[in-house]
Design a protein around this motif. Structure first.
Motif, PDB file in Angstrom:
ATOM      1  N   GLY A 283       0.840  -1.193   0.000  1.00 45.48           N
ATOM      2  CA  GLY A 283       0.000   0.000   0.000  1.00 45.48           C
ATOM      3  C   GLY A 283       0.869   1.234   0.000  1.00 45.48           C
ATOM      4  N   PHE A 284       0.566   2.162  -0.890  1.00 45.12           N
ATOM      5  CA  PHE A 284       1.329   3.410  -1.014  1.00 45.12           C
ATOM      6  C   PHE A 284       0.493   4.538  -0.397  1.00 45.12           C
ATOM      7  N   PHE A 285       1.127   5.294   0.467  1.00 42.26           N
ATOM      8  CA  PHE A 285       0.408   6.304   1.238  1.00 42.26           C
ATOM      9  C   PHE A 285       1.125   7.650   1.154  1.00 42.26           C
ATOM     10  N   THR A 286       0.299   8.708   1.191  1.00 44.01           N
ATOM     11  CA  THR A 286       0.820  10.054   1.425  1.00 44.01           C
ATOM     12  C   THR A 286       0.056  10.628   2.621  1.00 44.01           C
ATOM     13  N   ALA A 287       0.777  11.247   3.528  1.00 43.92           N
ATOM     14  CA  ALA A 287       0.167  11.843   4.724  1.00 43.92           C
ATOM     15  C   ALA A 287       0.503  13.326   4.748  1.00 43.92           C
ATOM     16  N   VAL A 288      -0.559  14.160   4.799  1.00 46.16           N
ATOM     17  CA  VAL A 288      -0.407  15.609   4.811  1.00 46.16           C
ATOM     18  C   VAL A 288      -1.178  16.163   6.003  1.00 46.16           C
ATOM     19  N   PRO A 289      -0.575  17.038   6.811  1.00 50.14           N
ATOM     20  CA  PRO A 289      -1.349  17.657   7.898  1.00 50.14           C
ATOM     21  C   PRO A 289      -2.581  18.380   7.331  1.00 50.14           C
ATOM     22  N   TYR A 290      -3.690  18.141   7.989  1.00 49.68           N
ATOM     23  CA  TYR A 290      -4.938  18.708   7.467  1.00 49.68           C
ATOM     24  C   TYR A 290      -4.900  20.239   7.462  1.00 49.68           C
ATOM     25  N   LYS A 291      -4.145  20.807   8.396  1.00 46.01           N
ATOM     26  CA  LYS A 291      -4.056  22.276   8.418  1.00 46.01           C
ATOM     27  C   LYS A 291      -3.289  22.794   7.206  1.00 46.01           C
ATOM     28  N   ASP A 292      -2.315  21.969   6.687  1.00 47.15           N
ATOM     29  CA  ASP A 292      -1.648  22.382   5.454  1.00 47.15           C
ATOM     30  C   ASP A 292      -2.601  22.301   4.271  1.00 47.15           C
ATOM     31  N   LEU A 293      -3.430  21.248   4.304  1.00 49.14           N
ATOM     32  CA  LEU A 293      -4.409  21.102   3.235  1.00 49.14           C
ATOM     33  C   LEU A 293      -5.401  22.261   3.248  1.00 49.14           C
ATOM     34  N   THR A 294      -5.798  22.656   4.460  1.00 48.31           N
ATOM     35  CA  THR A 294      -6.772  23.747   4.569  1.00 48.31           C
ATOM     36  C   THR A 294      -6.120  25.123   4.618  1.00 48.31           C
ATOM     37  N   GLY A 295      -4.779  25.143   4.470  1.00 44.81           N
ATOM     38  CA  GLY A 295      -4.118  26.447   4.491  1.00 44.81           C
ATOM     39  C   GLY A 295      -4.631  27.344   3.381  1.00 44.81           C
ATOM     40  N   GLY A 296      -4.772  26.758   2.183  1.00 41.20           N
ATOM     41  CA  GLY A 296      -5.326  27.531   1.074  1.00 41.20           C
ATOM     42  C   GLY A 296      -6.755  27.937   1.340  1.00 41.20           C
ATOM     43  N   ILE A 297      -7.506  27.026   1.985  1.00 44.36           N
ATOM     44  CA  ILE A 297      -8.896  27.335   2.312  1.00 44.36           C
ATOM     45  C   ILE A 297      -8.948  28.471   3.325  1.00 44.36           C
ATOM     46  N   ILE A 298      -8.063  28.395   4.343  1.00 43.01           N
ATOM     47  CA  ILE A 298      -8.019  29.458   5.350  1.00 43.01           C
ATOM     48  C   ILE A 298      -7.627  30.783   4.707  1.00 43.01           C
ATOM     49  N   GLN A 299      -6.672  30.704   3.764  1.00 41.63           N
ATOM     50  CA  GLN A 299      -6.267  31.927   3.066  1.00 41.63           C
ATOM     51  C   GLN A 299      -7.433  32.506   2.267  1.00 41.63           C
ATOM     52  N   ILE A 300      -8.193  31.597   1.635  1.00 43.01           N
ATOM     53  CA  ILE A 300      -9.381  32.062   0.903  1.00 43.01           C
ATOM     54  C   ILE A 300     -10.375  32.691   1.872  1.00 43.01           C
ATOM     55  N   GLY A 301     -10.562  32.008   3.030  1.00 36.68           N
ATOM     56  CA  GLY A 301     -11.474  32.557   4.036  1.00 36.68           C
ATOM     57  C   GLY A 301     -11.032  33.922   4.523  1.00 36.68           C
ATOM     58  N   ASN A 302      -9.706  34.052   4.792  1.00 40.44           N
ATOM     59  CA  ASN A 302      -9.197  35.351   5.238  1.00 40.44           C
ATOM     60  C   ASN A 302      -9.375  36.416   4.161  1.00 40.44           C
ATOM     61  N   THR A 303      -9.123  35.985   2.911  1.00 39.18           N
ATOM     62  CA  THR A 303      -9.323  36.937   1.797  1.00 39.18           C
ATOM     63  C   THR A 303     -10.775  37.370   1.709  1.00 39.18           C
ATOM     64  N   ILE A 304     -11.690  36.399   1.884  1.00 35.67           N
ATOM     65  CA  ILE A 304     -13.118  36.716   1.830  1.00 35.67           C
ATOM     66  C   ILE A 304     -13.488  37.670   2.967  1.00 35.67           C
ATOM     67  N   ILE A 305     -12.955  37.396   4.172  1.00 35.30           N
ATOM     68  CA  ILE A 305     -13.270  38.254   5.320  1.00 35.30           C
ATOM     69  C   ILE A 305     -12.753  39.673   5.098  1.00 35.30           C
ATOM     70  N   VAL A 306     -11.483  39.761   4.634  1.00 34.79           N
ATOM     71  CA  VAL A 306     -10.914  41.084   4.378  1.00 34.79           C
ATOM     72  C   VAL A 306     -11.718  41.811   3.301  1.00 34.79           C
ATOM     73  N   THR A 307     -12.080  41.050   2.240  1.00 31.33           N
ATOM     74  CA  THR A 307     -12.876  41.656   1.162  1.00 31.33           C
ATOM     75  C   THR A 307     -14.221  42.134   1.680  1.00 31.33           C
ATOM     76  N   ILE A 308     -14.838  41.302   2.558  1.00 32.43           N
ATOM     77  CA  ILE A 308     -16.139  41.701   3.126  1.00 32.43           C
ATOM     78  C   ILE A 308     -15.996  42.966   3.958  1.00 32.43           C
ATOM     79  N   LEU A 309     -14.940  43.005   4.805  1.00 33.85           N
ATOM     80  CA  LEU A 309     -14.751  44.180   5.655  1.00 33.85           C
ATOM     81  C   LEU A 309     -14.507  45.434   4.826  1.00 33.85           C
ATOM     82  N   ILE A 310     -13.664  45.295   3.781  1.00 35.22           N
ATOM     83  CA  ILE A 310     -13.403  46.454   2.923  1.00 35.22           C
ATOM     84  C   ILE A 310     -14.673  46.866   2.188  1.00 35.22           C
TER      85      ILE A 310
END
Length: 608
Positions: A283-310
């Motif tokens: 079995g071949f596996f890759t393991a990635v911390p979920y926070k790294d996976l969601t880092g882009g999502i968090i960045q999108i969320g932060n961008t959305i929040i900043v955009t909303i505030l502006i």
């Protein structure tokens, strides 16, 4: 039930519809709901959708990467299978499976193994174990791990009996270090008896596998590992785990699941992507911390929040300016309305636009203007009415002061007439009789209107008296058709006009003075009484002033022209403002006074 419904309605009106709050507060709160709710909805939906899409993309990308790694490693290890078959089928090694086991045969077999090991840098050692305790390996004295101990390792008894290879993870113990390897092991058979006679062990170092694994750039903190069919680590960046049992039992169950992803319940909460190789049983596996996976999502969320505030800041700034532009004229209008409430009608609201508020302000100004004019008209009307009443009282007082008893005068005139007849003074008798007739006409009729015939008789009597006075210097002519004799006229309306001819026109006249009274048709419903004289005429400035006074709706007595103005006011009072007097005059020629009256016979309404 009705009480509860009423309370609910009151609650909605007060706290939701903000019934008693200012317009500015309502605009701010309602605009907040109208702006924040849509923006937050879009932000939440976008964030959730982006999270799903990023996670799906990561699954797809990780799966593709693992499949590529799997194919590379399968192809790579197949090469070693071919190499192992070449070694087994070589004459030098095949001789070990027969009864030819002298020193030369063993040395030839060792040389074959060394040649195969030296031909590839990723082969660390090749070992052949024969059941009669013959051990041949390429490390020789450098191998500090006794080969006889290999038979005691966990995998030895599970090597397939059908001659198929098996891959296991082991550790070579050299002089100065321990080297983890992947060992390709397969049983050796006597080609003549087809009985198992030993074991081939080809130790492959991780140099090439590390090169392949390092190309798996899943994440900065992610890693790649391989498990065999029994859950032992075949490859892991941490070499201490090689050959050990995997610590997460849920990874062993992924082979039976349709989903090839799993979130491990470890400290890092790794997102694991998996693929299984049936050829290798790994079995071949890759393991990635979920926070790294969601880092882009968090960045999108932060961008959305900043955009909303502006966006909200800009929207509220624009909304505040917009609301102020609406509220300011309304507050100004409210302030002026309070001024109107206390009676100040001089102010006007400034109209800055042509929208509904501007139209409302303009309408308010028009209303205040009309109200101000109406109040002024009422005030002026009351003032004029009071002034007229005072003047009327003054005239009445003067008339009372100058009035004599008409009966006494009438009796006195009759006495004079009798005395004149006794002395044969016929002229004096006629004048006394004419004056008596005038007084009798005044006493016997209290109505405001009389027939034109009666008014003409009264006027003739007055003219006869004037004829006695001026004799040959004066003459008069009356041209009245019979069809107008029974029409109504205002009582005492002709005599004042005729008298004005003597007062104002006769004085400076050097020629014979003439007065003409006539009647002409004015319209189908009215007629005109015309009084003409051949006097000196009226100067233009006096005529203009007199015409202006006649055309006024209210009386303005100043001691002059009382008679003619009195007649005009009485005509207006009886018949309305559409009827009345008009004057034309020319210096040196004469004056014409016209009286327009409606065609009303005395029989229609009777004497009044």
């Amino acid at each position: 039930m009705q009480t509860r419904r009423k309370k609910l309605d009151d609650f909605i009106e007060r706290y939701i519809l903000l019934k008693n709050q200012s317009l500015m507060t309502k605009l701010c709160i309602f605009s907040s709901f109208l702006v924040i709710f849509p923006v937050l909805s879009v932000a939440i939906i976008s964030y959730a959708r982006s999270s799903v899409e990023l996670e799906n993309e990561h699954r797809q990308y990780s799966g593709q990467v693992i499949e590529q790694v799997e194919s590379h490693i399968e192809y790579y290890l197949q090469e070693f299978e071919i190499t192992s078959l070449k070694i087994i089928n070589s004459p030098e090694v095949s001789s070990l499976f027969k009864n030819e086991k002298n020193a030369n045969v063993v040395e030839a077999a060792r040389n074959t193994l060394k040649y195969a090991a030296y031909s590839r840098a990723d082969i660390s050692n090749i070992t052949v174990l024969v059941d009669d305790d013959i051990v041949i390996d390429t490390l020789g004295l450098r191998n500090f791990y006794p080969s006889v101990k290999i038979k005691g390792e966990y995998w030895y008894s599970s090597v397939p009996l059908n001659g198929m290879p098996m891959l296991v993870t082991r550790t070579l113990k050299l002089k100065n270090k321990e080297q983890p390897v992947i060992s390709l092991v397969r049983r050796l058979y006597n080609p003549e008896t087809l009985l198992p006679v030993g074991m081939l062990i080809m130790d492959i170092n991780f140099r090439r596998i590390e090169e392949i694994s390092n190309k798996v750039t899943i994440s900065r903190n992610g890693y790649f590992f391989i498990l065999d069919a029994k859950g032992h680590y075949v490859y892991h960046p941490d070499y201490t785990k090689l050959g050990t049992k995997v610590e997460f039992s849920e990874l062993l169950q992924l082979q039976n699941k349709e989903s090839r992803t799993q979130i491990l319940k470890n400290k890092r909460k790794d997102f694991v992507t998996y693929t299984y190789s049936p050829n290798l049983g790994w079995g071949f596996f890759t393991a990635v911390p979920y926070k790294d996976l969601t880092g882009g999502i968090i960045q999108i969320g932060n961008t959305i929040i900043v955009t909303i505030l502006i966006s909200l800041t800009i929207a509220y700034s624009i909304g505040f300016v917009f609301a102020t532009s609406i509220i300011r004229p309304i507050r100004r209008l409210k302030r002026f309305m309070k001024e109107v409430e206390i009676g100040n009608l001089s102010g006007r609201v400034q109209v800055e636009s042509n929208d509904e508020i501007g139209q409302l302000s303009a309408g308010f100004n028009n209303t205040v203007e009309k109200l101000s004019n109406l109040l002024e008209e009422v005030y002026v009307s009351k003032l004029r009415e009071t002034e007229m009443s005072l003047k009327q009282k003054e005239i009445e007082i003067k008339m009372l002061q100058s009035q004599m008893n008409p009966h006494f005068l009438y009796n006195s005139l009759e006495t004079i007439r009798g005395m004149a007849l006794e002395e044969n003074q016929e002229n004096i008798a006629i004048m006394s009789f004419s004056l008596a007739k005038l007084l009798r006409y005044n006493l016997k009729n209290d109505s405001s209107t009389v027939s034109l015939g009666e008014e003409i008789k009264f006027c003739k009597t007055y003219l006869q008296i004037q004829k006695f006075r001026f004799e040959e210097r004066f003459e008069y002519e009356i041209n009245i058709p019979e069809w107008v004799m029974q029409l109504q006229v205002v009582k005492f309306s002709l005599q004042p006009l005729v008298e004005n001819c003597f007062v104002h026109a006769y004085g400076q006249c050097n020629q014979k003075f003439r007065i003409t009274i006539s009647v002409v048709l004015h319209s189908e419903s009215s007629f005109t009484i015309r009084i003409e004289d051949t006097g000196t005429g009226i100067p233009n400035h006096i005529l203009d002033d007199l015409t202006k006074k006649i055309n006024q709706k209210t009386a303005n007595y100043d001691g002059q022209n009382i008679g003619i103005l009195n007649v005009q006011q009485r005509i207006h009072h009886v018949y309305g403002p559409d009827y009345g007097l008009s004057i034309r005059s020319q210096l040196g020629v004469g004056t014409v006074v016209e009286m327009v009256l409606p065609m009303k016979e005395m029989s229609d309404e009777g004497e009044m």
